[in-house]
Every structure is written in structure tokens, then in C-alpha cells.
Scaffold this motif. Sequence first.
Motif, short mmCIF file in Angstrom:
data_model
loop_
_atom_site.label_atom_id
_atom_site.label_comp_id
_atom_site.label_asym_id
_atom_site.label_seq_id
_atom_site.Cartn_x
_atom_site.Cartn_y
_atom_site.Cartn_z
N SER A 54 53.72 78.49 75.67
CA SER A 54 52.09 79.04 75.49
C SER A 54 51.77 80.28 75.57
O SER A 54 52.31 81.05 76.61
N TYR A 55 51.24 80.73 74.29
CA TYR A 55 51.11 82.37 74.56
C TYR A 55 52.40 83.24 74.82
O TYR A 55 52.42 84.27 75.41
N GLU A 56 53.51 82.66 73.98
CA GLU A 56 54.90 83.17 74.31
C GLU A 56 55.49 83.20 75.55
O GLU A 56 56.70 83.72 75.99
N SER A 87 55.49 85.55 68.58
CA SER A 87 54.43 84.34 68.42
C SER A 87 54.79 83.65 67.24
O SER A 87 53.87 82.45 67.35
N GLN A 134 47.36 75.30 67.43
CA GLN A 134 46.73 76.54 67.49
C GLN A 134 46.45 77.12 68.89
O GLN A 134 46.36 78.34 69.25
N ALA A 135 46.52 76.23 69.83
CA ALA A 135 46.16 76.33 71.25
C ALA A 135 47.01 75.31 71.97
O ALA A 135 47.20 74.33 71.41
N SER A 169 54.06 73.36 66.18
CA SER A 169 53.26 74.53 66.85
C SER A 169 51.56 73.81 66.88
O SER A 169 51.43 73.11 65.99
N HIS A 224 49.06 80.33 65.22
CA HIS A 224 49.40 79.38 66.35
C HIS A 224 50.05 80.12 67.65
O HIS A 224 51.08 80.75 67.67
N ARG A 225 49.20 79.59 68.73
CA ARG A 225 49.64 80.34 69.94
C ARG A 225 50.37 79.22 71.11
O ARG A 225 50.90 79.59 72.04
#
Lengths: 113, 114
Positions: free
Chosen positions: B50-52, B71, B95-96, B93, B29-30
Motif C-alpha cells: 500500500s503506497y509502496e 510505485s 487504484q487504492a 493492482s 495504482h497505489r
Amino acid sequence: LAKTTQPISMDSYEGQEVNITCSHNNIATNDYITWYQQFPSQGPRFIIQGYKTKVTNEVASLFIPADRKSSTLSLPRVSLSDTAVYYCLVGDVRETNAGKSTFGDGTTLTVKP
Amino acid sequence: DTEVTQTPKHLVMGMTNKKSLKCEQHMGHRAMYWYKQKAKKPPELMFVYSYEKLSINESVPSRFSPECPNSSLLNLHLHALQPEDSALYLCASSQAPTGREAQYFGPGTRLLVL
């Protein structure tokens, strides 16, 4: 974000169908509706999600009318183990909003034998 | 593996202590989230990664400091907390980072500040 309103509590008996309605009058075009279940001292668990009309999975159905200002979670033939708090969430699908969504106050469902 | 793990399960700390809560997911998951939940109340969003990258901070006091080392990991560093910060802290968490993705929650850390 759309504010959600749910009944504070509901009672039911084992084997009955339970319908929990959530109002989200200012829902936006980009919003999805998601329902979660939470047992005491545990994290919420995803139940079902939808955008419009009807969605069904192995545990529940979600009914969303055409105007999308409300949604109804339907739990068929509840058992004692369905006693929990049920939350309705409205969340923006755009990544620019980074998954921001707000939990409503939740509905405490009590299933009696 | 669809599990989000959180450690510790319980934590008692004084107002002068420094402690950290940890969260881990291996679902690729991002997006990762921290929530705070008081008794008989809904979870309140604190932070979204969001995206680290930290993308949402819901005006949380600076005594709470999030960190996303990679991540799969999310930490919440605690310093000089107040008794009113006692609560269940939930990590999640998805996935997006969108409202279309289901959030997977961990079991939470029950925090008591004395």
C-alpha cells in the motif's frame, strides 16, 4: 472478513440468462461486493461491483437485497465464451484494511451450445 | 493502459535456486498484490503493498520475499522453495488499497518447483 459461499458449478445454454448467487451472511457495513471472472491460465477479470440494490454495466447486473447477506450476479444471454469460473469477493472499503479481501471458492459456469 | 504485466510467464526451478518474479503496472495504482493460486482453487492473498509499503503479509513463509522498488513495480523473490510451492502466481493492482477498488490482475507466472 466476511466468508462467501457460492455454488460449485452451474450449467446453462447459449442465449439463456444465468444467475449466480453468493452468500455472505456476516458482511459488515464497510464491505463492498465485487465479482470477478477467470478463464483457465489467466488472471481474474473484474466484472461488477456494488454496495446495495442493483448495479448494471455493459456485461452484467448485480442484485443486492436490503440485508446485503447475499448477492446475485446476472449474466444476460450467455455465450460459449462465458464459460469460466466466477468469484464473489467481499472487501473492506477502509484503507486501514489495505484492500484485504478473500476470494470465495468460485462457481464454474459451463455454457453449452 | 489498463494492463498488468508479469514476467516470466513460466518458470521451472530447483529447490536450491534463487529466482524472482516481476510485475509492472502503469495505471498509477497505489496498491499492489501478490496471490498464489493452486489448480482448481481460488487465488490466495500473500502480500499487499500500500503506497509502496508492505501492509499485509498473510503469514507467508520467509522463502517468499516481496519487494516494491517503486510505485509501478513489484517483485517476488524466491529462495529454497518446496515442490508444494508450485502454482500460478498472480500479481494485481488497484487504484487504492480498499475493497471498493477493482483489482486488475496480470496473466500470472506458472511456477514449477522440482
